[in-house]
Design an enzyme around this catalytic site. Structure first.
Site, PDB file in Angstrom:
ATOM      1  N   ARG A  53      11.331   5.871   2.906  1.00 34.76           N
ATOM      2  CA  ARG A  53      12.511   6.716   2.936  1.00 34.76           C
ATOM      3  C   ARG A  53      13.559   6.064   2.034  1.00 34.76           C
ATOM      4  O   ARG A  53      13.566   4.850   1.857  1.00 34.76           O
ATOM      5  CB  ARG A  53      13.062   6.850   4.361  1.00 34.76           C
ATOM      6  CG  ARG A  53      12.078   7.450   5.369  1.00 34.76           C
ATOM      7  CD  ARG A  53      12.707   7.461   6.763  1.00 34.76           C
ATOM      8  NE  ARG A  53      11.826   8.086   7.751  1.00 34.76           N
ATOM      9  CZ  ARG A  53      10.952   7.419   8.505  1.00 34.76           C
ATOM     10  NH1 ARG A  53      10.859   6.101   8.395  1.00 34.76           N
ATOM     11  NH2 ARG A  53      10.179   8.053   9.371  1.00 34.76           N
TER      12      ARG A  53
ATOM     13  N   LYS B 222      12.938   4.360  11.346  1.00 36.35           N
ATOM     14  CA  LYS B 222      13.740   5.078  12.333  1.00 36.35           C
ATOM     15  C   LYS B 222      13.555   4.463  13.720  1.00 36.35           C
ATOM     16  O   LYS B 222      12.456   4.096  14.111  1.00 36.35           O
ATOM     17  CB  LYS B 222      13.321   6.553  12.373  1.00 36.35           C
ATOM     18  CG  LYS B 222      13.809   7.361  11.181  1.00 36.35           C
ATOM     19  CD  LYS B 222      13.480   8.834  11.368  1.00 36.35           C
ATOM     20  CE  LYS B 222      14.047   9.692  10.253  1.00 36.35           C
ATOM     21  NZ  LYS B 222      13.742  11.121  10.445  1.00 36.35           N
TER      22      LYS B 222
ATOM     23  N   HIS C 245      13.277  12.388  -1.404  1.00 32.81           N
ATOM     24  CA  HIS C 245      12.377  12.462  -0.248  1.00 32.81           C
ATOM     25  C   HIS C 245      11.048  13.123  -0.619  1.00 32.81           C
ATOM     26  O   HIS C 245      10.021  12.858   0.013  1.00 32.81           O
ATOM     27  CB  HIS C 245      13.041  13.230   0.898  1.00 32.81           C
ATOM     28  CG  HIS C 245      12.427  12.953   2.236  1.00 32.81           C
ATOM     29  ND1 HIS C 245      12.458  11.702   2.826  1.00 32.81           N
ATOM     30  CD2 HIS C 245      11.734  13.750   3.093  1.00 32.81           C
ATOM     31  CE1 HIS C 245      11.840  11.748   3.988  1.00 32.81           C
ATOM     32  NE2 HIS C 245      11.387  12.968   4.178  1.00 32.81           N
TER      33      HIS C 245
ATOM     34  N   ARG D  33       8.335  10.664  -1.257  1.00 39.11           N
ATOM     35  CA  ARG D  33       7.651  10.184  -0.042  1.00 39.11           C
ATOM     36  C   ARG D  33       6.575  11.193   0.371  1.00 39.11           C
ATOM     37  O   ARG D  33       5.460  10.816   0.731  1.00 39.11           O
ATOM     38  CB  ARG D  33       8.683   9.975   1.064  1.00 39.11           C
ATOM     39  CG  ARG D  33       8.117   9.625   2.446  1.00 39.11           C
ATOM     40  CD  ARG D  33       9.280   9.280   3.364  1.00 39.11           C
ATOM     41  NE  ARG D  33       8.994   9.497   4.768  1.00 39.11           N
ATOM     42  CZ  ARG D  33       8.481   8.573   5.576  1.00 39.11           C
ATOM     43  NH1 ARG D  33       8.158   7.387   5.100  1.00 39.11           N
ATOM     44  NH2 ARG D  33       8.284   8.825   6.854  1.00 39.11           N
TER      45      ARG D  33
ATOM     46  N   HIS E  49       5.533   7.458  11.133  1.00 43.72           N
ATOM     47  CA  HIS E  49       5.713   8.615  12.004  1.00 43.72           C
ATOM     48  C   HIS E  49       5.354   8.235  13.437  1.00 43.72           C
ATOM     49  O   HIS E  49       4.307   7.627  13.682  1.00 43.72           O
ATOM     50  CB  HIS E  49       4.806   9.774  11.561  1.00 43.72           C
ATOM     51  CG  HIS E  49       5.265  10.442  10.312  1.00 43.72           C
ATOM     52  ND1 HIS E  49       4.432  11.224   9.530  1.00 43.72           N
ATOM     53  CD2 HIS E  49       6.472  10.459   9.685  1.00 43.72           C
ATOM     54  CE1 HIS E  49       5.105  11.693   8.501  1.00 43.72           C
ATOM     55  NE2 HIS E  49       6.340  11.241   8.574  1.00 43.72           N
TER      56      HIS E  49
ATOM     57  N   TYR F 101       0.844  17.351   6.384  1.00 46.06           N
ATOM     58  CA  TYR F 101       0.319  17.110   5.047  1.00 46.06           C
ATOM     59  C   TYR F 101      -1.086  17.694   4.865  1.00 46.06           C
ATOM     60  O   TYR F 101      -1.495  17.969   3.740  1.00 46.06           O
ATOM     61  CB  TYR F 101       0.322  15.617   4.728  1.00 46.06           C
ATOM     62  CG  TYR F 101       1.718  15.067   4.648  1.00 46.06           C
ATOM     63  CD1 TYR F 101       2.546  15.375   3.574  1.00 46.06           C
ATOM     64  CD2 TYR F 101       2.234  14.265   5.665  1.00 46.06           C
ATOM     65  CE1 TYR F 101       3.847  14.893   3.509  1.00 46.06           C
ATOM     66  CE2 TYR F 101       3.534  13.789   5.605  1.00 46.06           C
ATOM     67  CZ  TYR F 101       4.324  14.105   4.524  1.00 46.06           C
ATOM     68  OH  TYR F 101       5.620  13.642   4.459  1.00 46.06           O
TER      69      TYR F 101
END
Length: 312
Positions: free
Chosen positions: A167, A190, A258, A261, A284, A293
């Site tokens: 990110r 995150k 982004h 990524r 994730h 994806y």
């Protein structure tokens, strides 16, 4: 705490409860500050609505025992002011969490809130670049830089985004301690979640080239990527560099930092990468996020098929 005019009606006890719940989410769940702000905004909106809707302060026990009719009235109110299905689902999730916490502390009956169905919405598919487009962007972001070291800096950042799937906040969060880049980077993503990311030689070389030209000392406790005056690099400057590159290359507005990524993940999947491994590389928390994806990859395969086998 943020929200609309109705939040002014929230009682001091409810405000204190919300602050305590947010503090626990930050400490126990490792929620990011962006997540905490979203929780605060959503639950404050809910509490403000209830205060006005019920016409008075019923205490914390009343907030932990909400009938389905009140919940539906709030959802209708939010949708009427333009809240989309995705945002509504997020707000309802925050309200569920807060209400369950309150019910546990005040012996409330939270069944109505906890059993409410979230509105359905279609997740937006990631919009990756093709491999050629991603490589072209990396080659062109430096074209309009004022100085050689800034050109090298921008190239190094976008190479990390595409080559490591970072990110933008993660790339710009690196400090001088990361230079020279190791073969494997430890990234804090995150919610404070850490992951290990292999670093391609091209990324190490790009960062090394930037470090050689950078006029500032890249000390261990300062940002690795610097702005023109030596402070931390503003992510908007990378977005602007990509805007200029995509204008030159004729790429769509979705060609953002982004998107690099997304391109990293999609191209790995196309090359036969394992979905679980890609999930770990991206950081994730849920495999369902990474599974988006597979839909992108299937859509691209169908486009190739249709070009190769046009309908009569």
């Amino acid at each position: 705490m943020t929200g609309g005019a109705d939040t002014l009606a929230i009682s001091p006890a409810a405000r204190a409860a919300l602050s305590e719940w947010l503090a626990q989410r930050r400490a126990l769940d490792g929620a990011s500050e962006n997540t905490i702000r979203a929780y605060s905004r959503d639950v404050a909106g809910w509490l403000g609505f209830l205060a006005v809707h019920r016409g008075g302060n019923e205490g914390l026990a009343g907030l932990a025992d909400v009938p389905l009719s009140d919940l539906r009235a709030w959802m209708a109110h939010e949708r009427a002011r333009g809240l989309g299905a995705r945002s509504m689902a997020r707000a309802l999730s925050a309200v569920r969490g807060f209400t369950a916490w309150l019910a546990d502390r005040h012996a409330g009956e939270a069944t109505a809130v906890l059993s409410a169905r979230s509105p359905k919405y279609r997740r937006k598919l990631p919009r990756p670049l093709t491999e050629d487009a991603a490589e072209a962007v990396i080659s062109h972001v430096a074209d309009q830089a004022r100085e050689d070291w800034i050109a090298a800096r921008d190239t190094a950042v976008v190479t990390l985004l595409y080559g490591c799937g970072l990110r933008i906040s993660e790339a710009l969060g690196l400090t001088g301690a990361a230079h020279p880049l190791p073969e494997v980077l430890r990234i804090r993503g995150k919610g404070g979640k850490e992951r290990l990311v292999p670093v391609l030689p091209a990324a190490r070389e790009a960062v090394a080239a930037y470090a050689d030209l950078c006029p500032y000392d890249l000390v261990a406790d300062r940002p690795l990527f610097r702005g023109a005056r030596g402070g931390a690099l503003n992510p908007r400057l990378i977005a602007l560099a990509m805007e200029r590159a995509r204008a030159t290359l004729g790429l769509p507005p979705t060609a953002t930092p982004h998107a690099l990524r997304h391109s990293f993940a999609t191209h790995l999947l196309s090359a036969g990468g394992d979905l679980r491994a890609i999930q770990e590389l991206l950081g994730h928390s849920s495999l369902s996020t990474t599974q988006a994806y597979t839909a992108v990859d299937a859509a691209r395969l169908m486009e190739v098929y249709e070009r190769a086998h046009p309908r009569a």
